[in-house]
Write a protein that holds these residues in place. Structure first.
Motif, PDB file in Angstrom:
ATOM      1  N   ALA A   1      -5.048   4.000  -8.130  1.00  0.00           N
ATOM      2  CA  ALA A   1      -6.050   3.063  -8.658  1.00  0.00           C
ATOM      3  C   ALA A   1      -5.551   1.624  -8.509  1.00  0.00           C
ATOM      4  O   ALA A   1      -6.330   0.725  -8.147  1.00  0.00           O
ATOM      5  CB  ALA A   1      -6.350   3.381 -10.117  1.00  0.00           C
ATOM      6  N   TYR A   2      -4.293   1.399  -8.767  1.00  0.00           N
ATOM      7  CA  TYR A   2      -3.688   0.083  -8.605  1.00  0.00           C
ATOM      8  C   TYR A   2      -3.832  -0.392  -7.155  1.00  0.00           C
ATOM      9  O   TYR A   2      -4.235  -1.530  -6.891  1.00  0.00           O
ATOM     10  CB  TYR A   2      -2.222   0.143  -9.025  1.00  0.00           C
ATOM     11  N   LEU A   3      -3.508   0.497  -6.204  1.00  0.00           N
ATOM     12  CA  LEU A   3      -3.607   0.136  -4.784  1.00  0.00           C
ATOM     13  C   LEU A   3      -5.054  -0.126  -4.371  1.00  0.00           C
ATOM     14  O   LEU A   3      -5.331  -1.052  -3.605  1.00  0.00           O
ATOM     15  CB  LEU A   3      -2.974   1.221  -3.914  1.00  0.00           C
ATOM     16  N   ARG A   4      -5.995   0.670  -4.897  1.00  0.00           N
ATOM     17  CA  ARG A   4      -7.419   0.424  -4.617  1.00  0.00           C
ATOM     18  C   ARG A   4      -7.819  -0.953  -5.134  1.00  0.00           C
ATOM     19  O   ARG A   4      -8.528  -1.700  -4.454  1.00  0.00           O
ATOM     20  CB  ARG A   4      -8.299   1.504  -5.256  1.00  0.00           C
ATOM     21  N   ASP A   5      -7.346  -1.295  -6.333  1.00  0.00           N
ATOM     22  CA  ASP A   5      -7.658  -2.604  -6.912  1.00  0.00           C
ATOM     23  C   ASP A   5      -7.104  -3.749  -6.069  1.00  0.00           C
ATOM     24  O   ASP A   5      -7.656  -4.855  -6.076  1.00  0.00           O
ATOM     25  CB  ASP A   5      -7.127  -2.719  -8.337  1.00  0.00           C
ATOM     26  N   LEU A   6      -6.019  -3.495  -5.342  1.00  0.00           N
ATOM     27  CA  LEU A   6      -5.458  -4.497  -4.435  1.00  0.00           C
ATOM     28  C   LEU A   6      -6.228  -4.578  -3.125  1.00  0.00           C
ATOM     29  O   LEU A   6      -5.954  -5.441  -2.298  1.00  0.00           O
ATOM     30  CB  LEU A   6      -3.991  -4.197  -4.128  1.00  0.00           C
TER      31      LEU A   6
ATOM     32  N   TRP B   1      -6.602  -1.800  -0.935  1.00  0.00           N
ATOM     33  CA  TRP B   1      -6.145  -0.821   0.049  1.00  0.00           C
ATOM     34  C   TRP B   1      -7.106   0.350   0.134  1.00  0.00           C
ATOM     35  O   TRP B   1      -7.535   0.883  -0.879  1.00  0.00           O
ATOM     36  CB  TRP B   1      -4.735  -0.319  -0.285  1.00  0.00           C
ATOM     37  N   ALA B   2      -7.437   0.763   1.340  1.00  0.00           N
ATOM     38  CA  ALA B   2      -8.298   1.927   1.561  1.00  0.00           C
ATOM     39  C   ALA B   2      -7.472   3.176   1.818  1.00  0.00           C
ATOM     40  O   ALA B   2      -8.013   4.278   1.859  1.00  0.00           O
ATOM     41  CB  ALA B   2      -9.217   1.681   2.754  1.00  0.00           C
ATOM     42  N   GLN B   3      -6.168   2.981   1.985  1.00  0.00           N
ATOM     43  CA  GLN B   3      -5.276   4.103   2.270  1.00  0.00           C
ATOM     44  C   GLN B   3      -3.942   3.875   1.560  1.00  0.00           C
ATOM     45  O   GLN B   3      -3.474   2.749   1.440  1.00  0.00           O
ATOM     46  CB  GLN B   3      -5.032   4.184   3.778  1.00  0.00           C
ATOM     47  N   SER B   4      -3.360   4.956   1.105  1.00  0.00           N
ATOM     48  CA  SER B   4      -2.029   4.938   0.494  1.00  0.00           C
ATOM     49  C   SER B   4      -1.069   5.662   1.429  1.00  0.00           C
ATOM     50  O   SER B   4      -1.429   6.674   2.035  1.00  0.00           O
ATOM     51  CB  SER B   4      -2.084   5.658  -0.853  1.00  0.00           C
ATOM     52  N   THR B   5       0.143   5.143   1.536  1.00  0.00           N
ATOM     53  CA  THR B   5       1.188   5.811   2.308  1.00  0.00           C
ATOM     54  C   THR B   5       2.370   6.097   1.407  1.00  0.00           C
ATOM     55  O   THR B   5       2.532   5.481   0.342  1.00  0.00           O
ATOM     56  CB  THR B   5       1.650   4.953   3.505  1.00  0.00           C
ATOM     57  N   LEU B   6       3.185   7.045   1.827  1.00  0.00           N
ATOM     58  CA  LEU B   6       4.417   7.372   1.111  1.00  0.00           C
ATOM     59  C   LEU B   6       5.302   8.186   2.031  1.00  0.00           C
ATOM     60  O   LEU B   6       4.861   8.647   3.076  1.00  0.00           O
ATOM     61  CB  LEU B   6       4.129   8.138  -0.191  1.00  0.00           C
ATOM     62  N   THR B   7       6.536   8.366   1.623  1.00  0.00           N
ATOM     63  CA  THR B   7       7.443   9.276   2.314  1.00  0.00           C
ATOM     64  C   THR B   7       7.878  10.307   1.288  1.00  0.00           C
ATOM     65  O   THR B   7       8.482   9.961   0.264  1.00  0.00           O
ATOM     66  CB  THR B   7       8.655   8.533   2.905  1.00  0.00           C
ATOM     67  N   SER B   8       7.551  11.558   1.552  1.00  0.00           N
ATOM     68  CA  SER B   8       7.802  12.636   0.605  1.00  0.00           C
ATOM     69  C   SER B   8       9.140  13.320   0.873  1.00  0.00           C
ATOM     70  O   SER B   8       9.543  13.503   2.019  1.00  0.00           O
ATOM     71  CB  SER B   8       6.694  13.689   0.698  1.00  0.00           C
TER      72      SER B   8
ATOM     73  N   SER C   1       3.354  13.698 -13.192  1.00  0.00           N
ATOM     74  CA  SER C   1       3.343  13.098 -11.846  1.00  0.00           C
ATOM     75  C   SER C   1       1.920  12.863 -11.349  1.00  0.00           C
ATOM     76  O   SER C   1       1.639  11.848 -10.703  1.00  0.00           O
ATOM     77  CB  SER C   1       4.096  13.985 -10.849  1.00  0.00           C
ATOM     78  N   LYS C   2       1.018  13.787 -11.653  1.00  0.00           N
ATOM     79  CA  LYS C   2      -0.381  13.609 -11.243  1.00  0.00           C
ATOM     80  C   LYS C   2      -0.989  12.387 -11.907  1.00  0.00           C
ATOM     81  O   LYS C   2      -1.715  11.618 -11.267  1.00  0.00           O
ATOM     82  CB  LYS C   2      -1.210  14.849 -11.610  1.00  0.00           C
ATOM     83  N   SER C   3      -0.707  12.205 -13.182  1.00  0.00           N
ATOM     84  CA  SER C   3      -1.255  11.056 -13.907  1.00  0.00           C
ATOM     85  C   SER C   3      -0.683   9.746 -13.381  1.00  0.00           C
ATOM     86  O   SER C   3      -1.416   8.767 -13.205  1.00  0.00           O
ATOM     87  CB  SER C   3      -0.953  11.188 -15.402  1.00  0.00           C
ATOM     88  N   ILE C   4       0.609   9.728 -13.115  1.00  0.00           N
ATOM     89  CA  ILE C   4       1.235   8.523 -12.568  1.00  0.00           C
ATOM     90  C   ILE C   4       0.653   8.222 -11.191  1.00  0.00           C
ATOM     91  O   ILE C   4       0.293   7.081 -10.883  1.00  0.00           O
ATOM     92  CB  ILE C   4       2.766   8.677 -12.512  1.00  0.00           C
ATOM     93  N   LEU C   5       0.559   9.249 -10.347  1.00  0.00           N
ATOM     94  CA  LEU C   5       0.029   9.059  -8.995  1.00  0.00           C
ATOM     95  C   LEU C   5      -1.398   8.518  -9.040  1.00  0.00           C
ATOM     96  O   LEU C   5      -1.748   7.588  -8.302  1.00  0.00           O
ATOM     97  CB  LEU C   5       0.080  10.366  -8.210  1.00  0.00           C
ATOM     98  N   ALA C   6      -2.234   9.051  -9.902  1.00  0.00           N
ATOM     99  CA  ALA C   6      -3.614   8.571 -10.026  1.00  0.00           C
ATOM    100  C   ALA C   6      -3.639   7.097 -10.430  1.00  0.00           C
ATOM    101  O   ALA C   6      -4.443   6.310  -9.899  1.00  0.00           O
ATOM    102  CB  ALA C   6      -4.389   9.422 -11.030  1.00  0.00           C
TER     103      ALA C   6
ATOM    104  N   GLY D   1       0.785  -1.234   0.000  1.00  0.00           N
ATOM    105  CA  GLY D   1       0.000   0.000   0.000  1.00  0.00           C
ATOM    106  C   GLY D   1       0.808   1.271   0.000  1.00  0.00           C
ATOM    107  O   GLY D   1       0.273   2.349   0.255  1.00  0.00           O
ATOM    108  N   GLU D   2       2.084   1.173  -0.329  1.00  0.00           N
ATOM    109  CA  GLU D   2       2.963   2.340  -0.291  1.00  0.00           C
ATOM    110  C   GLU D   2       3.380   2.786  -1.692  1.00  0.00           C
ATOM    111  O   GLU D   2       3.765   1.966  -2.524  1.00  0.00           O
ATOM    112  CB  GLU D   2       4.227   2.007   0.511  1.00  0.00           C
ATOM    113  N   ILE D   3       3.286   4.091  -1.936  1.00  0.00           N
ATOM    114  CA  ILE D   3       3.857   4.684  -3.141  1.00  0.00           C
ATOM    115  C   ILE D   3       5.358   4.780  -2.887  1.00  0.00           C
ATOM    116  O   ILE D   3       5.790   5.407  -1.919  1.00  0.00           O
ATOM    117  CB  ILE D   3       3.269   6.093  -3.424  1.00  0.00           C
ATOM    118  N   THR D   4       6.144   4.137  -3.726  1.00  0.00           N
ATOM    119  CA  THR D   4       7.586   4.064  -3.501  1.00  0.00           C
ATOM    120  C   THR D   4       8.392   4.972  -4.409  1.00  0.00           C
ATOM    121  O   THR D   4       9.538   5.303  -4.087  1.00  0.00           O
ATOM    122  CB  THR D   4       8.080   2.619  -3.682  1.00  0.00           C
ATOM    123  N   LEU D   5       7.828   5.361  -5.537  1.00  0.00           N
ATOM    124  CA  LEU D   5       8.507   6.225  -6.513  1.00  0.00           C
ATOM    125  C   LEU D   5       7.486   7.139  -7.164  1.00  0.00           C
ATOM    126  O   LEU D   5       6.362   6.718  -7.421  1.00  0.00           O
ATOM    127  CB  LEU D   5       9.133   5.415  -7.654  1.00  0.00           C
ATOM    128  N   ASN D   6       7.920   8.366  -7.476  1.00  0.00           N
ATOM    129  CA  ASN D   6       7.136   9.249  -8.343  1.00  0.00           C
ATOM    130  C   ASN D   6       8.084  10.366  -8.787  1.00  0.00           C
ATOM    131  O   ASN D   6       8.236  11.372  -8.098  1.00  0.00           O
ATOM    132  CB  ASN D   6       5.908   9.814  -7.648  1.00  0.00           C
TER     133      ASN D   6
END
Length: 153
Positions: free
Chosen positions: A105-110, A112-119, A96-101, A79-84
């Motif tokens: 969507a990929y995480l929702r399909d898995l 996950w109700a929440q996404s995490t990342l380290t900015s 970046s907005k398109s990739i993030l979206a 459930g973590e965004i690792t790169l952008n």
């Protein structure tokens, strides 16, 4: 612009985009310090990027236009965004907005109700604008300061 899953044949060009983005766009984070850059770039090689692309527990997506890779993003099955990252010439064009979206969507399909990342400091306002909220105290990755963030999907 096409968003698609990365292929092993993309690894060299993806690694180049990652390295250029860090070197040219993330100056606020590395301040041109050689040791910090060397540490940050150490795993941005075609071989390591290829291992990320082939990993069964990760998703690496890219934005492409006319055969050129404009940006790259990644997410883990945890459930973590690792790169952008975006190619410097493609900054502020919605890449970046398109990739993030797509990653969200990929995480929702898995499931996950929440996404995490380290900015990074460079990307923090981008993620706030995308609906992410700070989730705890900043952390250091070596000399780099990262801000944990989360967003309900």
């Amino acid at each position: 612009m096409l968003i698609r899953s990365a292929k092993i044949a993309d690894a060299e060009q993806v690694a180049s985009v990652l390295r250029r983005s860090i070197q040219e766009l993330c100056v606020l984070d590395h301040d041109g310090e050689d040791d910090t850059l060397r540490q940050w770039l150490s795993n941005k090689t075609p071989k390591i990027v290829g291992s990320w692309i082939e990993a069964p527990d990760q998703c690496v997506m890219l934005a492409e236009e006319d055969g050129a890779i404009l940006g790259v993003g990644g997410a883990s099955h945890a459930g973590e965004i690792t790169l952008n990252y975006v190619a410097p010439e493609s900054r502020f064009k919605g890449v970046s907005k398109s990739i993030l979206a797509s990653l969200e969507a990929y995480l929702r399909d898995l499931g996950w109700a929440q996404s995490t990342l380290t900015s990074t400091r460079t990307a923090h306002s981008f993620y706030v604008a995308a609906g992410y909220k700070d989730a705890g105290e900043s952390e250091f990755w070596g000399k780099l300061l990262g801000q944990p963030m989360k967003k309900s999907l």
